[in-house]
Write a protein that holds these residues in place. Structure first.
Motif, short mmCIF file in Angstrom:
data_model
loop_
_atom_site.label_atom_id
_atom_site.label_comp_id
_atom_site.label_asym_id
_atom_site.label_seq_id
_atom_site.Cartn_x
_atom_site.Cartn_y
_atom_site.Cartn_z
N PHE A 395 0.86 -1.18 0.00
CA PHE A 395 0.00 0.00 0.00
C PHE A 395 0.89 1.23 0.00
O PHE A 395 2.06 1.18 0.39
N ALA A 396 0.33 2.34 -0.49
CA ALA A 396 1.09 3.58 -0.57
C ALA A 396 0.71 4.52 0.57
O ALA A 396 -0.45 4.62 0.95
N LEU A 397 1.72 5.18 1.11
CA LEU A 397 1.51 6.23 2.11
C LEU A 397 1.76 7.59 1.47
O LEU A 397 2.67 7.74 0.64
N ASP A 398 0.97 8.57 1.86
CA ASP A 398 1.15 9.95 1.40
C ASP A 398 1.73 10.74 2.56
O ASP A 398 1.08 10.92 3.60
N LEU A 399 2.96 11.21 2.39
CA LEU A 399 3.66 11.93 3.46
C LEU A 399 3.63 13.44 3.27
O LEU A 399 4.37 14.17 3.93
N SER A 400 2.78 13.93 2.37
CA SER A 400 2.76 15.36 2.03
C SER A 400 2.59 16.25 3.24
O SER A 400 3.20 17.32 3.34
N ALA A 401 1.73 15.84 4.18
CA ALA A 401 1.42 16.69 5.34
C ALA A 401 2.43 16.54 6.47
O ALA A 401 2.30 17.20 7.50
N SER A 402 3.44 15.68 6.28
CA SER A 402 4.38 15.42 7.38
C SER A 402 5.55 16.40 7.43
O SER A 402 6.26 16.48 8.43
N GLY A 403 5.76 17.11 6.31
CA GLY A 403 6.92 18.00 6.25
C GLY A 403 8.20 17.30 5.86
O GLY A 403 9.27 17.91 5.85
N LYS A 404 8.12 16.02 5.58
CA LYS A 404 9.29 15.23 5.20
C LYS A 404 9.04 14.59 3.84
O LYS A 404 7.90 14.28 3.48
N THR A 405 10.12 14.38 3.10
CA THR A 405 9.99 13.67 1.82
C THR A 405 10.17 12.17 2.06
O THR A 405 10.71 11.74 3.09
N ALA A 406 9.74 11.40 1.08
CA ALA A 406 9.89 9.95 1.19
C ALA A 406 11.37 9.57 1.23
O ALA A 406 11.76 8.66 1.98
N ALA A 407 12.19 10.26 0.46
CA ALA A 407 13.63 9.96 0.46
C ALA A 407 14.24 10.21 1.83
O ALA A 407 15.11 9.46 2.29
N GLU A 408 13.80 11.27 2.50
CA GLU A 408 14.31 11.56 3.85
C GLU A 408 13.90 10.48 4.84
O GLU A 408 14.70 10.08 5.70
N VAL A 409 12.68 10.00 4.71
CA VAL A 409 12.21 8.92 5.58
C VAL A 409 13.04 7.66 5.36
O VAL A 409 13.47 7.00 6.32
N VAL A 410 13.26 7.31 4.10
CA VAL A 410 14.04 6.11 3.79
C VAL A 410 15.45 6.21 4.36
O VAL A 410 15.96 5.28 5.00
N THR A 411 16.09 7.35 4.16
CA THR A 411 17.46 7.54 4.65
C THR A 411 17.53 7.46 6.18
O THR A 411 18.41 6.80 6.74
N ALA A 412 16.59 8.12 6.85
CA ALA A 412 16.61 8.15 8.32
C ALA A 412 16.35 6.78 8.93
O ALA A 412 17.04 6.35 9.86
N LEU A 413 15.37 6.06 8.39
CA LEU A 413 15.03 4.76 8.98
C LEU A 413 16.01 3.67 8.58
O LEU A 413 16.21 2.71 9.33
N ARG A 414 16.63 3.84 7.42
CA ARG A 414 17.66 2.88 7.02
C ARG A 414 18.82 2.91 8.01
O ARG A 414 19.44 1.88 8.29
N ALA A 415 19.10 4.09 8.57
CA ALA A 415 20.17 4.21 9.58
C ALA A 415 19.81 3.46 10.85
O ALA A 415 20.69 3.18 11.68
N ARG A 416 18.52 3.14 11.02
CA ARG A 416 18.07 2.37 12.19
C ARG A 416 17.82 0.91 11.83
O ARG A 416 17.11 0.19 12.54
N ASP A 417 18.38 0.46 10.71
CA ASP A 417 18.23 -0.92 10.24
C ASP A 417 16.78 -1.27 9.91
O ASP A 417 16.32 -2.39 10.13
N ILE A 418 16.08 -0.29 9.39
CA ILE A 418 14.71 -0.50 8.91
C ILE A 418 14.64 -0.01 7.47
O ILE A 418 15.01 1.13 7.18
#
Length: 456
Positions: A395-418
């Motif tokens: 399923f797709a998530l829409d992060l428009s209202a979060s103030g973060k981009t999808a790329a930023e989320v991927v980079t940040a959580l990848r650093a946490r082994d997710i």
């Protein structure tokens, strides 16, 4: 200036040999051989490659260093999908396909058959039972080729050249299909509504020139189509075929497309007992009803019970061989070379070990965990679901209202082994939940994403 280095594994890189080949062909340069390749697909400039390694030990060290940069999805919590899926592979699958009589089962004929033909016959039989179709091919190279071939079959059967694409299709799949059929087929796109087929828009597009209506369910975003019968009726009203691309792993718990009017069902079998192999474990299937009009348009190999030279004796082997490009060569309707026979055997072992009950349990588990993940992630401030359709696995998530981009989320959580999913556009995140993802894994993702979105 031409590189004078001779590649140790490619003899034709010898400059004198290149010149000799150009002279024989009448070409002035190698570039002439690539004129048909669109400029948009060509690499601009030089590849980022090291200088040639003249010693095998140096090459091995370099390649090992590249491989060591990879991280297996077993090392992290992975919500990656988008075409290759982290489903569990029972140990018996690897035990069987590593046997010597199967391991080299590519596409050519062995001098002796120690069960390969029967193994593939059993695979196609189980696939046919699960999909409620009569005829299933020996796996093609991948699901992309299988889908393109299914659509080409529809064109040959109907004598028409218009395909209506009504679902959200994986961009990689669409790219391959477009390249495969673009010389003889027009693709017409009908945008989806809330993740599903817009039947009203489809009704305005389908006509007597339509060869096929193409549905992908689950779609690229994991949506399950609910108007299949109505779509099939629309297509059939105008003499068009309904081609459904899908993933067979869903049909232990879902109604197969054949039951709501599909004429051709196709897709990839990677989810059936085949590891991700960094994107390499692929095999395509095509399934049709027992109708010669359809069967004789299948270019792939078909294994079944066939008579032998001994009267009354039967064995396992190719059927309707005379329709294939192997038999017809340049007169064939479509060329199919590479098969993925070993993956067909793997999928057969997987289906046999799971059985109907196991496949039903698996499908229900994935449906339930997908719904749980949607519910928990959509409850995070700034996160919304891409649509409200029923979903299987993705399923797709829409992060428009979060103030973060999808790329930023991927980079940040990848650093946490997710691995939180695949970024689609600036604010879209495609999340995948297989049976290997537990509710605890989902809760970990929710917690990590919540914490990151709260950061300034």
């Amino acid at each position: 200036m031409q590189n004078s280095t001779v590649h140790p594994y490619i003899p034709n890189t010898v400059p004198s040999v290149i010149e000799e080949m150009l002279a024989v062909t009448g070409a002035s340069s190698i570039e002439e051989f690539y004129e048909d390749i669109p400029q948009s697909l060509r690499v601009k400039g030089l590849l980022n490659l090291p200088e040639p390694f003249l010693a095998e030990a140096e090459l091995e060290e370099h390649v090992t260093g590249l491989l060591n940069k990879n991280r297996s999805t077993r090392e992290v919590i992975s919500f990656l999908g988008a075409g290759v899926y982290n489903h569990y592979v029972p140990s018996v699958v690897e035990e069987v396909i590593n046997r010597s009589e199967f391991l080299t089962a590519y596409a050519g004929e062995p001098y002796e058959d120690h069960g390969r033909f029967q193994a593939l016959f059993e695979y196609t039989s189980m696939m046919g039972e699960m999909l409620n179709m009569d005829v299933v091919n020996v796996p093609t190279y991948d699901g992309m080729q299988a889908t393109a071939t299914a659509l080409a079959m529809a064109g040959r059967i109907t004598g028409r050249s218009k395909i209506i694409v009504v679902s959200d299709v994986n961009p990689d799949l669409l790219s391959k299909v477009t390249d495969y059929v673009r010389s003889h087929t027009e693709l017409v796109f009908v945008p989806t509504v809330n993740g599903l087929v817009d039947t009203a828009a489809l009704a305005a597009q389908v006509d007597d020139a339509t060869s096929a209506v193409w549905i992908q369910t689950p779609s690229f975003h994991g949506a399950l189509e609910t108007s299949g019968q109505a779509i099939a009726d629309l297509a059939h009203e105008f003499g068009a075929l309904l081609v459904v691309g899908t993933d067979p792993i869903a049909y232990g718990s879902l109604t197969p497309p054949a039951d709501w009017g599909a004429d051709i069902v196709c897709g990839d079998i990677q989810s059936l007992g085949i590891h991700q192999w960094f994107g390499g474990g692929r095999g395509g299937f095509i399934a049709v009803h027992d109708d010669p009009k359809f069967v004789m348009e299948m270019p792939s190999r078909l294994f079944g019970l066939a008579s032998t030279s001994v009267e009354g004796e039967y064995g396992f082997g190719d059927v309707a061989w005379d329709r294939t490009s192997f038999a017809l060569r340049e007169e064939g309707k479509e060329w199919v070379g590479t098969a993925a026979a070993l993956w067909g055997i793997a999928a057969g072992v997987y289906l046999a070990s799971m059985g109907p009950t196991g496949m039903a349990d698996l499908g229900n588990t994935v449906l339930a965990r997908t719904a749980y993940a949607q519910q928990q992630l959509a409850a995070i401030d700034g996160v919304e679901l891409g649509d409200s359709a029923a979903h299987f696995r993705e399923f797709a998530l829409d992060l428009s209202a979060s103030g973060k981009t999808a790329a930023e989320v991927v980079t940040a959580l990848r650093a946490r082994d997710i691995e939180p999913g695949v970024a689609i556009g600036e604010h879209g995140l495609l999340v995948c939940v297989t049976e290997r993802i537990t509710t605890a894994h989902i809760d970990t993702l929710v917690s990590a994403l919540t914490d990151f979105l709260k950061e300034k």
